[in-house]
Design a protein around this motif. Structure first.
Motif, mmCIF file in Angstrom:
data_model
loop_
_atom_site.group_PDB
_atom_site.id
_atom_site.type_symbol
_atom_site.label_atom_id
_atom_site.label_comp_id
_atom_site.label_asym_id
_atom_site.label_seq_id
_atom_site.Cartn_x
_atom_site.Cartn_y
_atom_site.Cartn_z
ATOM 1 N N GLU A 216 -15.242 -1.010 0.662
ATOM 2 C CA GLU A 216 -14.379 -2.132 0.318
ATOM 3 C C GLU A 216 -13.439 -1.795 -0.841
ATOM 4 O OE1 GLU A 216 -14.311 -4.680 2.156
ATOM 5 O OE2 GLU A 216 -16.123 -4.304 3.337
ATOM 6 N N PRO A 217 -12.250 -2.410 -0.866
ATOM 7 C CA PRO A 217 -11.332 -2.220 -2.005
ATOM 8 C C PRO A 217 -11.979 -2.665 -3.308
ATOM 9 C CG PRO A 217 -10.230 -3.286 -0.163
ATOM 10 C CD PRO A 217 -11.685 -3.272 0.174
ATOM 11 N N THR A 218 -11.547 -2.080 -4.395
ATOM 12 C CA THR A 218 -12.066 -2.437 -5.714
ATOM 13 C C THR A 218 -11.641 -3.850 -6.090
ATOM 14 O OG1 THR A 218 -11.970 -0.132 -6.418
ATOM 15 C CG2 THR A 218 -12.062 -1.778 -8.147
ATOM 16 N N GLU A 219 -12.582 -4.601 -6.654
ATOM 17 C CA GLU A 219 -12.273 -5.957 -7.103
ATOM 18 C C GLU A 219 -11.435 -5.898 -8.381
ATOM 19 O OE1 GLU A 219 -13.015 -8.801 -5.665
ATOM 20 O OE2 GLU A 219 -14.104 -7.883 -3.990
ATOM 21 N N LEU A 227 -10.946 5.616 -8.501
ATOM 22 C CA LEU A 227 -10.559 6.914 -7.948
ATOM 23 C C LEU A 227 -11.735 7.612 -7.271
ATOM 24 C CD1 LEU A 227 -8.125 8.469 -10.599
ATOM 25 C CD2 LEU A 227 -7.603 7.849 -8.237
ATOM 26 N N GLN A 228 -12.914 7.502 -7.873
ATOM 27 C CA GLN A 228 -14.102 8.112 -7.274
ATOM 28 C C GLN A 228 -14.415 7.472 -5.925
ATOM 29 O OE1 GLN A 228 -16.062 10.659 -9.178
ATOM 30 N NE2 GLN A 228 -16.433 11.045 -7.022
ATOM 31 N N ARG A 229 -14.356 6.140 -5.885
ATOM 32 C CA ARG A 229 -14.616 5.412 -4.650
ATOM 33 C C ARG A 229 -13.550 5.720 -3.603
ATOM 34 N NH1 ARG A 229 -13.952 0.247 -4.998
ATOM 35 N NH2 ARG A 229 -15.386 -0.231 -3.310
ATOM 36 N N ALA A 230 -12.311 5.788 -4.037
ATOM 37 C CA ALA A 230 -11.209 6.076 -3.122
ATOM 38 C C ALA A 230 -11.332 7.474 -2.535
ATOM 39 C CB ALA A 230 -9.872 5.920 -3.844
ATOM 40 N N CYS A 231 -11.773 8.418 -3.351
ATOM 41 C CA CYS A 231 -11.926 9.794 -2.888
ATOM 42 C C CYS A 231 -12.988 9.872 -1.790
ATOM 43 C CB CYS A 231 -12.298 10.705 -4.057
ATOM 44 S SG CYS A 231 -12.323 12.466 -3.642
ATOM 45 N N THR A 232 -14.111 9.185 -2.002
ATOM 46 C CA THR A 232 -15.163 9.169 -0.982
ATOM 47 C C THR A 232 -14.671 8.501 0.296
ATOM 48 O OG1 THR A 232 -16.820 8.981 -2.744
ATOM 49 C CG2 THR A 232 -17.555 8.537 -0.509
ATOM 50 N N ALA A 233 -13.943 7.392 0.129
ATOM 51 C CA ALA A 233 -13.438 6.656 1.290
ATOM 52 C C ALA A 233 -12.478 7.508 2.108
ATOM 53 C CB ALA A 233 -12.744 5.378 0.830
ATOM 54 N N LEU A 234 -11.554 8.169 1.436
ATOM 55 C CA LEU A 234 -10.587 9.015 2.138
ATOM 56 C C LEU A 234 -11.280 10.204 2.797
ATOM 57 C CD1 LEU A 234 -7.605 9.079 -0.406
ATOM 58 C CD2 LEU A 234 -7.680 7.926 1.819
ATOM 59 N N ALA A 235 -12.193 10.833 2.078
ATOM 60 C CA ALA A 235 -12.883 12.004 2.619
ATOM 61 C C ALA A 235 -13.680 11.643 3.863
ATOM 62 C CB ALA A 235 -13.805 12.599 1.552
ATOM 63 N N SER A 236 -14.371 10.498 3.823
ATOM 64 C CA SER A 236 -15.145 10.057 4.979
ATOM 65 C C SER A 236 -14.249 9.781 6.184
ATOM 66 C CB SER A 236 -15.933 8.796 4.624
ATOM 67 O OG SER A 236 -16.676 8.334 5.737
ATOM 68 N N GLY A 246 -12.655 9.286 14.898
ATOM 69 C CA GLY A 246 -11.951 8.272 14.141
ATOM 70 C C GLY A 246 -10.572 8.020 14.717
ATOM 71 N N GLU A 247 -9.927 6.973 14.250
ATOM 72 C CA GLU A 247 -8.606 6.602 14.767
ATOM 73 C C GLU A 247 -7.477 7.269 13.992
ATOM 74 O OE1 GLU A 247 -8.455 2.391 14.670
ATOM 75 O OE2 GLU A 247 -9.985 2.107 16.220
ATOM 76 N N GLY A 248 -7.807 7.996 12.943
ATOM 77 C CA GLY A 248 -6.777 8.679 12.185
ATOM 78 C C GLY A 248 -6.074 7.792 11.184
ATOM 79 N N GLU A 249 -6.576 6.567 11.004
ATOM 80 C CA GLU A 249 -6.007 5.655 10.015
ATOM 81 C C GLU A 249 -6.848 5.711 8.744
ATOM 82 O OE1 GLU A 249 -5.606 1.765 11.583
ATOM 83 O OE2 GLU A 249 -4.280 2.364 13.224
ATOM 84 N N LEU A 250 -6.197 5.929 7.617
ATOM 85 C CA LEU A 250 -6.902 6.027 6.352
ATOM 86 C C LEU A 250 -6.802 4.709 5.603
ATOM 87 C CD1 LEU A 250 -5.729 9.590 5.213
ATOM 88 C CD2 LEU A 250 -7.591 8.933 6.748
ATOM 89 N N PRO A 251 -7.844 4.335 4.854
ATOM 90 C CA PRO A 251 -7.832 3.041 4.136
ATOM 91 C C PRO A 251 -6.675 2.965 3.148
ATOM 92 C CG PRO A 251 -9.649 4.445 3.398
ATOM 93 C CD PRO A 251 -9.086 5.088 4.623
ATOM 94 N N GLU A 252 -5.855 1.945 3.300
ATOM 95 C CA GLU A 252 -4.647 1.830 2.480
ATOM 96 C C GLU A 252 -4.969 1.654 1.002
ATOM 97 O OE1 GLU A 252 -1.646 -0.813 3.866
ATOM 98 O OE2 GLU A 252 -1.807 -0.179 5.968
ATOM 99 N N TRP A 253 -6.065 0.934 0.686
ATOM 100 C CA TRP A 253 -6.409 0.730 -0.730
ATOM 101 C C TRP A 253 -6.749 2.066 -1.400
ATOM 102 C CZ3 TRP A 253 -10.956 2.211 -2.990
ATOM 103 C CH2 TRP A 253 -12.049 2.500 -2.141
ATOM 104 N N ALA A 254 -7.399 2.970 -0.633
ATOM 105 C CA ALA A 254 -7.759 4.278 -1.181
ATOM 106 C C ALA A 254 -6.523 5.158 -1.353
ATOM 107 C CB ALA A 254 -8.782 4.952 -0.281
ATOM 108 N N LEU A 255 -5.628 5.089 -0.375
ATOM 109 C CA LEU A 255 -4.374 5.831 -0.495
ATOM 110 C C LEU A 255 -3.589 5.351 -1.715
ATOM 111 C CD1 LEU A 255 -3.210 5.904 3.241
ATOM 112 C CD2 LEU A 255 -3.808 7.898 1.858
ATOM 113 N N ALA A 256 -3.549 4.031 -1.895
ATOM 114 C CA ALA A 256 -2.816 3.469 -3.024
ATOM 115 C C ALA A 256 -3.406 3.931 -4.354
ATOM 116 C CB ALA A 256 -2.832 1.940 -2.944
ATOM 117 N N ALA A 257 -4.735 4.046 -4.410
ATOM 118 C CA ALA A 257 -5.384 4.515 -5.636
ATOM 119 C C ALA A 257 -4.951 5.933 -5.975
ATOM 120 C CB ALA A 257 -6.903 4.443 -5.489
ATOM 121 N N PHE A 258 -4.639 6.705 -4.948
ATOM 122 C CA PHE A 258 -4.177 8.082 -5.125
ATOM 123 C C PHE A 258 -2.659 8.153 -5.276
ATOM 124 C CE2 PHE A 258 -8.323 9.537 -4.407
ATOM 125 C CZ PHE A 258 -8.379 10.928 -4.512
#
Length: 283
Positions: A216-219, A227-236, A246-258
């Motif tokens: 889930e996105p950070t509250e 950044l740590q959470r986003a890195c895990t999310a993107l890597a997974s 997978g569908e090849g779509e990456l979580p937008e909140w994690a991308l935004a964190a990067f």
């Protein structure tokens, strides 16, 4: 779609975590550790490589390094640090006493297959996370690797220690139910909650515990480990996409964190694929 109701059962989650008193490791990892510790010429990085391909043994080494017995002034967050603190003799003794059961081998071929798939995705995600960490100066590659390596450990713990049959989750997924939703319907909790609870029980450093909460996105107001959470999310997500599942779509909140946008997806998938392929060639 299943008619199973969605529940939230903290008692059931606590009961499962109580059963998790240890993690088995892959036999070939144990043998490799024993082989390396028999040689006086074995460099530390070879031991680190042997251990970090296995989520179970990695967990055991980190739990031991962070135990009250050693009373270290700060939490150990990587296998490299753990080896420096514990020493090769201690790690060897740990390898000799970890038990005979393989965490990723089931009672049936189907159980073994799904656990091995989780293991492969975890290792690929770990390699990807370390590669992603190079794009963010605030991240530590070893921490990111560890988080991604353990991010699916909750599935294995549910499969092994849960009071339900996990194959029913797979059946629900095949009918279009998202895995965490299916887990909540059957167990009352999901694999992310299990991993988070287990890591807390094992006394992992806060950065690793936070990194396992990767969906889930950070509250607002809780951005310390975003950044740590986003890195895990993107890597997974990247590791899942690379397998073709997978569908090849990456979580937008994690991308935004990067500091990235969905337009960066192709570049990330390409770079991560190269990193994972290179790691497999050198395994």
């Amino acid at each position: 779609m299943s008619a199973l109701p969605i529940t939230h059962n903290d008692d059931a989650l606590s009961a499962l975590i109580e059963k998790v008193d240890g993690l088995a490791v892959l036999p070939h990892v144990v043998f490799k550790v024993l082989e390396l510790t028999d040689s006086l010429d074995s460099p530390l990085h070879e031991m680190e490589r042997a251990i970090t391909i296995d989520p179970g043994f990695s967990s055991k080494v980190l739990v031991m390094a962070n135990s009250a017995y050693y009373g270290l002034p700060r939490r150990v967050t990587s296998i490299k640090e753990a080896l420096m603190f514990l020493g090769l003799k201690t790690v060897r003794n740990l390898a000799m006493t970890v038990g005979v059961f393989d965490l990723f081998v089931g009672k049936t071929d189907k159980e073994s297959l799904r656990r091995r798939q989780w293991w492969r995705r975890s290792v690929d995600a770990a390699v990807c996370a370390r590669w992603l960490a190079k794009k963010q100066p605030k991240l530590i590659g070893d921490d990111c690797y560890t988080c991604a390596l353990l991010h699916l450990i909750g599935k294995t713990l549910m499969d092994r220690y849960g009071d339900k049959e996990y194959f029913r989750i797979v059946e629900l997924e095949e009918r279009g139910v998202q895995d965490r939703q299916a887990e909540k319907r059957l167990y009352g909790f999901d694999h992310v909650e299990v991993a988070h609870a287990a890591a807390s029980k094992w006394g992992f450093p806060e950065v690793l515990i936070a990194g396992l909460d990767y969906i889930e996105p950070t509250e607002p107001g809780d951005e310390e480990f975003v950044l740590q959470r986003a890195c895990t999310a993107l890597a997974s997500s990247i590791a899942f996409a690379i397998t073709g599942k997978g569908e090849g779509e990456l979580p937008e909140w994690a991308l935004a964190a990067f500091g990235m946008t969905p337009d960066s997806t192709h570049e990330l998938l390409e770079g991560a694929t190269q990193a994972i392929t290179a790691a497999q060639l050198h395994a």
